[in-house]
Write a protein that holds these residues in place. Structure first.
Motif, PDB file in Angstrom:
ATOM      1  N   LEU A   1      58.320 -15.346  39.979  1.00 36.28           N
ATOM      2  CA  LEU A   1      57.298 -16.162  40.642  1.00 36.28           C
ATOM      3  C   LEU A   1      56.984 -15.599  42.024  1.00 36.28           C
ATOM      4  CD1 LEU A   1      58.396 -19.793  39.681  1.00 36.28           C
ATOM      5  CD2 LEU A   1      56.540 -18.429  38.694  1.00 36.28           C
ATOM      6  N   GLU A   2      58.000 -15.080  42.681  1.00 31.13           N
ATOM      7  CA  GLU A   2      57.787 -14.503  44.010  1.00 31.13           C
ATOM      8  C   GLU A   2      56.842 -13.293  43.919  1.00 31.13           C
ATOM      9  OE1 GLU A   2      61.485 -13.655  45.970  1.00 31.13           O
ATOM     10  OE2 GLU A   2      60.449 -12.509  47.521  1.00 31.13           O
ATOM     11  N   ASN A   3      57.053 -12.435  42.928  1.00 31.88           N
ATOM     12  CA  ASN A   3      56.171 -11.282  42.777  1.00 31.88           C
ATOM     13  C   ASN A   3      54.765 -11.708  42.370  1.00 31.88           C
ATOM     14  OD1 ASN A   3      57.693  -9.120  43.585  1.00 31.88           O
ATOM     15  ND2 ASN A   3      58.614  -8.804  41.572  1.00 31.88           N
ATOM     16  N   ALA A   4      54.677 -12.747  41.542  1.00 34.50           N
ATOM     17  CA  ALA A   4      53.356 -13.243  41.142  1.00 34.50           C
ATOM     18  C   ALA A   4      52.604 -13.761  42.365  1.00 34.50           C
ATOM     19  CB  ALA A   4      53.494 -14.331  40.082  1.00 34.50           C
ATOM     20  N   GLN A   5      53.344 -14.427  43.269  1.00 38.00           N
ATOM     21  CA  GLN A   5      52.705 -14.898  44.504  1.00 38.00           C
ATOM     22  C   GLN A   5      52.219 -13.719  45.348  1.00 38.00           C
ATOM     23  OE1 GLN A   5      55.801 -17.589  45.453  1.00 38.00           O
ATOM     24  NE2 GLN A   5      54.446 -19.343  45.581  1.00 38.00           N
ATOM     25  N   ARG A   6      52.973 -12.647  45.305  1.00 34.04           N
ATOM     26  CA  ARG A   6      52.543 -11.445  46.050  1.00 34.04           C
ATOM     27  C   ARG A   6      51.273 -10.867  45.459  1.00 34.04           C
ATOM     28  NH1 ARG A   6      55.533  -6.450  46.946  1.00 34.04           N
ATOM     29  NH2 ARG A   6      53.674  -5.921  48.075  1.00 34.04           N
ATOM     30  N   VAL A   7      51.152 -10.884  44.128  1.00 34.25           N
ATOM     31  CA  VAL A   7      49.918 -10.409  43.494  1.00 34.25           C
ATOM     32  C   VAL A   7      48.742 -11.223  44.027  1.00 34.25           C
ATOM     33  CG1 VAL A   7      48.646 -10.246  41.306  1.00 34.25           C
ATOM     34  CG2 VAL A   7      51.054  -9.554  41.397  1.00 34.25           C
ATOM     35  N   VAL A   8      48.936 -12.555  44.070  1.00 38.90           N
ATOM     36  CA  VAL A   8      47.876 -13.437  44.565  1.00 38.90           C
ATOM     37  C   VAL A   8      47.524 -13.092  46.012  1.00 38.90           C
ATOM     38  CG1 VAL A   8      47.264 -15.824  45.140  1.00 38.90           C
ATOM     39  CG2 VAL A   8      48.477 -15.335  43.005  1.00 38.90           C
ATOM     40  N   SER A   9      48.528 -12.959  46.862  1.00 45.53           N
ATOM     41  CA  SER A   9      48.223 -12.750  48.286  1.00 45.53           C
ATOM     42  C   SER A   9      47.636 -11.361  48.534  1.00 45.53           C
ATOM     43  CB  SER A   9      49.436 -13.021  49.167  1.00 45.53           C
ATOM     44  OG  SER A   9      50.451 -12.113  48.878  1.00 45.53           O
ATOM     45  N   GLU A  10      48.125 -10.353  47.818  1.00 45.68           N
ATOM     46  CA  GLU A  10      47.556  -9.009  47.997  1.00 45.68           C
ATOM     47  C   GLU A  10      46.088  -8.992  47.552  1.00 45.68           C
ATOM     48  OE1 GLU A  10      48.755  -6.070  49.242  1.00 45.68           O
ATOM     49  OE2 GLU A  10      50.547  -7.123  49.896  1.00 45.68           O
ATOM     50  N   PHE A  11      45.812  -9.660  46.435  1.00 46.72           N
ATOM     51  CA  PHE A  11      44.449  -9.673  45.920  1.00 46.72           C
ATOM     52  C   PHE A  11      43.510 -10.414  46.870  1.00 46.72           C
ATOM     53  CE2 PHE A  11      40.962 -11.347  43.304  1.00 46.72           C
ATOM     54  CZ  PHE A  11      40.497 -10.155  42.746  1.00 46.72           C
ATOM     55  N   ARG A  12      43.956 -11.592  47.318  1.00 48.39           N
ATOM     56  CA  ARG A  12      43.121 -12.367  48.255  1.00 48.39           C
ATOM     57  C   ARG A  12      42.819 -11.543  49.495  1.00 48.39           C
ATOM     58  NH1 ARG A  12      46.338 -18.034  48.326  1.00 48.39           N
ATOM     59  NH2 ARG A  12      45.206 -19.155  46.707  1.00 48.39           N
TER      60      ARG A  12
ATOM     61  N   ILE B   1      57.960 -15.440  34.992  1.00 48.52           N
ATOM     62  CA  ILE B   1      56.901 -15.881  34.083  1.00 48.52           C
ATOM     63  C   ILE B   1      57.139 -15.228  32.723  1.00 48.52           C
ATOM     64  CG2 ILE B   1      54.422 -15.846  33.643  1.00 48.52           C
ATOM     65  CD1 ILE B   1      54.053 -15.863  36.723  1.00 48.52           C
ATOM     66  N   GLN B   2      57.664 -16.032  31.822  1.00 47.56           N
ATOM     67  CA  GLN B   2      57.965 -15.513  30.488  1.00 47.56           C
ATOM     68  C   GLN B   2      56.666 -15.401  29.679  1.00 47.56           C
ATOM     69  OE1 GLN B   2      58.757 -18.290  27.731  1.00 47.56           O
ATOM     70  NE2 GLN B   2      58.576 -16.638  26.233  1.00 47.56           N
ATOM     71  N   ASP B   3      55.743 -16.349  29.896  1.00 47.42           N
ATOM     72  CA  ASP B   3      54.465 -16.272  29.195  1.00 47.42           C
ATOM     73  C   ASP B   3      53.387 -16.918  30.062  1.00 47.42           C
ATOM     74  OD1 ASP B   3      52.719 -15.566  27.196  1.00 47.42           O
ATOM     75  OD2 ASP B   3      53.305 -17.175  25.815  1.00 47.42           O
ATOM     76  N   ILE B   4      52.178 -16.413  29.910  1.00 47.93           N
ATOM     77  CA  ILE B   4      51.025 -16.963  30.640  1.00 47.93           C
ATOM     78  C   ILE B   4      49.849 -17.040  29.681  1.00 47.93           C
ATOM     79  CG2 ILE B   4      50.471 -14.640  31.513  1.00 47.93           C
ATOM     80  CD1 ILE B   4      49.189 -16.031  33.981  1.00 47.93           C
ATOM     81  N   GLY B   5      49.091 -18.101  29.801  1.00 46.35           N
ATOM     82  CA  GLY B   5      47.874 -18.232  29.012  1.00 46.35           C
ATOM     83  C   GLY B   5      46.820 -18.937  29.839  1.00 46.35           C
ATOM     84  N   TYR B   6      45.579 -18.790  29.442  1.00 47.12           N
ATOM     85  CA  TYR B   6      44.514 -19.493  30.142  1.00 47.12           C
ATOM     86  C   TYR B   6      43.349 -19.670  29.181  1.00 47.12           C
ATOM     87  CZ  TYR B   6      42.514 -14.893  30.276  1.00 47.12           C
ATOM     88  OH  TYR B   6      42.026 -13.676  29.876  1.00 47.12           O
TER      89      TYR B   6
END
Ligand code: FES
Length: 152
Positions: free
Chosen positions: A84-95, A55-60
């Motif tokens: 992206l794999e690490n970002a998915q881990r952030v999601v799963s750890e948080f959930r 993820i080079q950049d993220i916005g929302y």
């Protein structure tokens, strides 16, 4: 208030006052929209990728309560520059941290400031507020086409 509650309030307020990465990215590589039908709050998420991997950049852009906005801001800091794999881990750890702990010890390091939202697990009505941005990120990661996800 005890020290932990003070810290929680301070960090959540800081992310609301100065939301990190709050911007629309025109022509983003991946986008997704998230919606919480219980309150009508929503978030549009944008990712630009470095090649296919990180993820080079993220916005929302989000309309929501303090918890959902703080979670979006914290999440954006936690995943920017990550694969992206690490970002998915952030999601799963948080959930897992706030919905289904079941003996699992969260990886606090990968979550950054998101760790401060751990106490939301004790307030079932607020769990969807905190997970809305992360559901939306997971959807953006999973799909090359624009998607709309709901917390329901
Ligand atoms: Fe709508 Fe929190 S009250 S996301």
């Amino acid at each position: 208030m005890n020290d932990l509650q003070d810290l929680y309030a301070e960090v959540v307020m800081d992310h609301n006052r100065r939301p990190r990465n709050f911007k629309k990215i025109e022509g983003a590589d991946r986008t997704a929209d998230g919606f919480n039908p219980l309150c009508g709050d929503q978030i549009s998420l944008y990712l630009n990728l470095d090649g296919d991997d990180s993820i080079q950049d993220i916005g929302y852009v989000a309309v929501g309560c303090a918890i959902s906005k703080a979670a979006a801001s914290m999440m954006s800091e936690a995943v920017k520059g990550r694969s992206l794999e690490n970002a998915q881990r952030v999601v799963s750890e948080f959930r897992q941290m706030i919905t289904d702990r079941d003996g699992h010890e969260p990886d606090y390091e990968i979550m950054g400031d998101l760790e401060i939202l751990e106490g939301v697990a004790n307030y079932p009505t607020r769990i969807k507020c905190a997970t809305l941005p992360l559901h939306t990120l997971a959807s953006a990661i999973d799909s090359e086409n624009k998607k709309i996800v709901s917390t329901e």
